[in-house]
Design a protein around this motif. Structure first.
Motif, PDB file in Angstrom:
ATOM      1  N   MET A  54       1.702 -20.177   2.269  1.00  0.00           N
ATOM      2  CA  MET A  54       0.954 -18.892   2.736  1.00  0.00           C
ATOM      3  C   MET A  54       1.747 -17.790   2.061  1.00  0.00           C
ATOM      4  SD  MET A  54       0.472 -17.676   6.639  1.00  0.00           S
ATOM      5  CE  MET A  54       1.261 -18.975   7.361  1.00  0.00           C
ATOM      6  N   GLN A  55       0.739 -16.872   1.559  1.00  0.00           N
ATOM      7  CA  GLN A  55       1.014 -15.510   0.867  1.00  0.00           C
ATOM      8  C   GLN A  55       0.942 -14.254   1.998  1.00  0.00           C
ATOM      9  OE1 GLN A  55      -1.434 -14.640  -2.450  1.00  0.00           O
ATOM     10  NE2 GLN A  55      -0.597 -12.960  -2.944  1.00  0.00           N
ATOM     11  N   LEU A  56       2.141 -13.641   1.790  1.00  0.00           N
ATOM     12  CA  LEU A  56       1.933 -12.363   2.649  1.00  0.00           C
ATOM     13  C   LEU A  56       1.908 -11.307   1.914  1.00  0.00           C
ATOM     14  CD1 LEU A  56       2.396 -11.281   5.480  1.00  0.00           C
ATOM     15  CD2 LEU A  56       4.911 -10.986   5.063  1.00  0.00           C
ATOM     16  N   ASN A  57       0.592 -10.623   1.706  1.00  0.00           N
ATOM     17  CA  ASN A  57       0.361  -9.317   1.035  1.00  0.00           C
ATOM     18  C   ASN A  57       0.676  -8.142   1.729  1.00  0.00           C
ATOM     19  OD1 ASN A  57      -0.867  -7.474  -0.669  1.00  0.00           O
ATOM     20  ND2 ASN A  57      -3.025  -8.184  -0.478  1.00  0.00           N
ATOM     21  N   GLN A  58       1.346  -7.291   1.451  1.00  0.00           N
ATOM     22  CA  GLN A  58       2.112  -6.170   2.096  1.00  0.00           C
ATOM     23  C   GLN A  58       1.481  -4.851   1.180  1.00  0.00           C
ATOM     24  OE1 GLN A  58       5.968  -5.788   3.483  1.00  0.00           O
ATOM     25  NE2 GLN A  58       6.125  -8.161   3.747  1.00  0.00           N
ATOM     26  N   LEU A  59       0.578  -4.907   0.242  1.00  0.00           N
ATOM     27  CA  LEU A  59      -0.011  -3.768  -0.208  1.00  0.00           C
ATOM     28  C   LEU A  59      -1.631  -3.775  -0.090  1.00  0.00           C
ATOM     29  CD1 LEU A  59       1.716  -4.080  -3.794  1.00  0.00           C
ATOM     30  CD2 LEU A  59       2.334  -2.539  -2.021  1.00  0.00           C
ATOM     31  N   THR A  60      -2.006  -2.442   0.197  1.00  0.00           N
ATOM     32  CA  THR A  60      -3.330  -1.910   0.584  1.00  0.00           C
ATOM     33  C   THR A  60      -4.036  -2.295  -0.866  1.00  0.00           C
ATOM     34  OG1 THR A  60      -2.862  -0.863   2.239  1.00  0.00           O
ATOM     35  CG2 THR A  60      -4.944  -0.583   1.575  1.00  0.00           C
ATOM     36  N   GLU A  61      -4.958  -3.083  -0.794  1.00  0.00           N
ATOM     37  CA  GLU A  61      -5.842  -3.089  -2.273  1.00  0.00           C
ATOM     38  C   GLU A  61      -6.822  -2.068  -2.138  1.00  0.00           C
ATOM     39  OE1 GLU A  61      -4.486  -5.216  -4.623  1.00  0.00           O
ATOM     40  OE2 GLU A  61      -3.028  -5.890  -3.279  1.00  0.00           O
ATOM     41  N   ARG A  62      -7.390  -1.892  -3.690  1.00  0.00           N
ATOM     42  CA  ARG A  62      -8.427  -1.143  -3.737  1.00  0.00           C
ATOM     43  C   ARG A  62      -9.752  -1.693  -3.668  1.00  0.00           C
ATOM     44  NH1 ARG A  62      -8.281   4.076  -6.725  1.00  0.00           N
ATOM     45  NH2 ARG A  62     -10.200   3.187  -7.490  1.00  0.00           N
ATOM     46  N   ASP A  63      -9.787  -2.899  -4.398  1.00  0.00           N
ATOM     47  CA  ASP A  63     -11.035  -3.654  -4.858  1.00  0.00           C
ATOM     48  C   ASP A  63     -10.860  -5.022  -4.417  1.00  0.00           C
ATOM     49  OD1 ASP A  63     -12.207  -1.593  -6.199  1.00  0.00           O
ATOM     50  OD2 ASP A  63     -10.871  -1.895  -7.791  1.00  0.00           O
ATOM     51  N   ASN A  64     -11.383  -5.254  -3.004  1.00  0.00           N
ATOM     52  CA  ASN A  64     -11.294  -6.698  -2.366  1.00  0.00           C
ATOM     53  C   ASN A  64     -12.755  -6.889  -2.412  1.00  0.00           C
ATOM     54  OD1 ASN A  64      -8.675  -7.084  -1.978  1.00  0.00           O
ATOM     55  ND2 ASN A  64      -8.586  -5.680  -0.180  1.00  0.00           N
ATOM     56  N   TYR A  65     -13.272  -7.762  -3.418  1.00  0.00           N
ATOM     57  CA  TYR A  65     -14.397  -8.365  -3.423  1.00  0.00           C
ATOM     58  C   TYR A  65     -14.393  -9.707  -2.966  1.00  0.00           C
ATOM     59  CZ  TYR A  65     -15.808  -4.314  -6.284  1.00  0.00           C
ATOM     60  OH  TYR A  65     -16.292  -3.128  -6.876  1.00  0.00           O
ATOM     61  N   PHE A  66     -15.638 -10.341  -2.814  1.00  0.00           N
ATOM     62  CA  PHE A  66     -15.599 -11.531  -2.240  1.00  0.00           C
ATOM     63  C   PHE A  66     -15.123 -12.744  -3.020  1.00  0.00           C
ATOM     64  CE2 PHE A  66     -17.682 -15.726  -2.711  1.00  0.00           C
ATOM     65  CZ  PHE A  66     -17.683 -16.066  -1.394  1.00  0.00           C
ATOM     66  N   GLU A  67     -14.801 -12.434  -4.127  1.00  0.00           N
ATOM     67  CA  GLU A  67     -14.097 -13.320  -5.159  1.00  0.00           C
ATOM     68  C   GLU A  67     -12.609 -13.224  -5.060  1.00  0.00           C
ATOM     69  OE1 GLU A  67     -17.780 -12.383  -7.579  1.00  0.00           O
ATOM     70  OE2 GLU A  67     -16.483 -11.223  -6.306  1.00  0.00           O
ATOM     71  N   ASP A  68     -12.178 -12.068  -4.443  1.00  0.00           N
ATOM     72  CA  ASP A  68     -10.707 -11.664  -4.048  1.00  0.00           C
ATOM     73  C   ASP A  68     -10.123 -12.622  -3.113  1.00  0.00           C
ATOM     74  OD1 ASP A  68     -10.446 -10.211  -6.593  1.00  0.00           O
ATOM     75  OD2 ASP A  68     -11.464  -8.558  -5.415  1.00  0.00           O
ATOM     76  N   PHE A  69     -10.933 -13.113  -2.087  1.00  0.00           N
ATOM     77  CA  PHE A  69     -10.345 -13.629  -1.027  1.00  0.00           C
ATOM     78  C   PHE A  69     -10.218 -15.124  -1.105  1.00  0.00           C
ATOM     79  CE2 PHE A  69     -12.332  -9.578   0.555  1.00  0.00           C
ATOM     80  CZ  PHE A  69     -11.216  -9.245   1.150  1.00  0.00           C
ATOM     81  N   THR A  70      -8.901 -15.570  -0.787  1.00  0.00           N
ATOM     82  CA  THR A  70      -8.938 -17.142  -0.665  1.00  0.00           C
ATOM     83  C   THR A  70      -8.426 -17.622   0.820  1.00  0.00           C
ATOM     84  OG1 THR A  70      -6.518 -17.016  -1.369  1.00  0.00           O
ATOM     85  CG2 THR A  70      -8.147 -17.166  -2.926  1.00  0.00           C
ATOM     86  N   VAL A  71      -9.273 -18.704   0.888  1.00  0.00           N
ATOM     87  CA  VAL A  71      -8.719 -19.483   2.157  1.00  0.00           C
ATOM     88  C   VAL A  71      -7.192 -19.546   2.379  1.00  0.00           C
ATOM     89  CG1 VAL A  71      -9.007 -21.359   3.863  1.00  0.00           C
ATOM     90  CG2 VAL A  71     -10.985 -20.505   2.605  1.00  0.00           C
ATOM     91  N   GLY A  72      -6.620 -19.185   3.415  1.00  0.00           N
ATOM     92  CA  GLY A  72      -5.280 -19.287   3.899  1.00  0.00           C
ATOM     93  C   GLY A  72      -4.469 -18.101   3.392  1.00  0.00           C
TER      94      GLY A  72
END
Length: 159
Positions: A1-19
């Motif tokens: 499981m990845q913990l992302n602690q930075l707010t991203e600018r470009d979250n398109y559909f392709e950028d999201f992964t299950v889990g």
């Protein structure tokens, strides 16, 4: 499981992964003024939100934050990472308020990507998120699922 602690600018559909799990970078201390203002605006007149004297004799011992405000705060904290490229909000369900929130508590939001899938339109996809929120002591006080129609980078992104 990845913990992302930075707010991203470009979250398109392709950028999201299950889990994938995101800790949203901003937290928010719930100020009494905003809690009371919003609670008044939605016509919630329960004394548990407004009457400090009544609440002194209640088991909680002080005024409680209105759950509708708590939900809005957690979804709002998650929005920069999960709604910047949203076309439409398709639904929210499985909402659970799991503990008391008081004026002055600091709220932090987390999101897990539960599902990504196609949409009826080719320029978008559907993403289902599980949002949850904690207060400063680390206790989970909110959970809910949200389904969003999200832009596809292939159609909307910079080329």
């Amino acid at each position: 499981m990845q913990l992302n602690q930075l707010t991203e600018r470009d979250n398109y559909f392709e950028d999201f992964t299950v889990g994938e799990v995101m800790k949203h970078v901003r937290s928010k201390t719930l100020e009494p003024l905003e809690q009371v203002l919003i609670t008044n605006m939605v016509m919630n007149t329960a004394s548990g939100h407004f009457d400090e004297e009544v609440m002194k004799s209640h088991p909680m011992g002080r005024r409680l934050s209105f759950g509708g405000v708590n939900i809005a705060m957690f979804v709002g904290l998650a929005s920069q990472d999960t709604a910047e490229n949203a076309i439409a909000e398709l639904g929210m369900d499985k909402i659970r308020l799991q503990g008391p929130v008081f004026h002055g508590d600091t709220l932090t939001a987390y999101t897990e990507v539960l599902e990504v899938g196609p949409a009826e339109r080719e320029d978008a996809g559907v993403v289902r998120f599980k949002h949850y929120g904690t207060k400063q002591d680390g206790s989970i006080v909110f959970e809910g699922e949200r389904t969003v129609l999200m832009k596809r980078r292939s159609h909307w992104g910079a080329r």
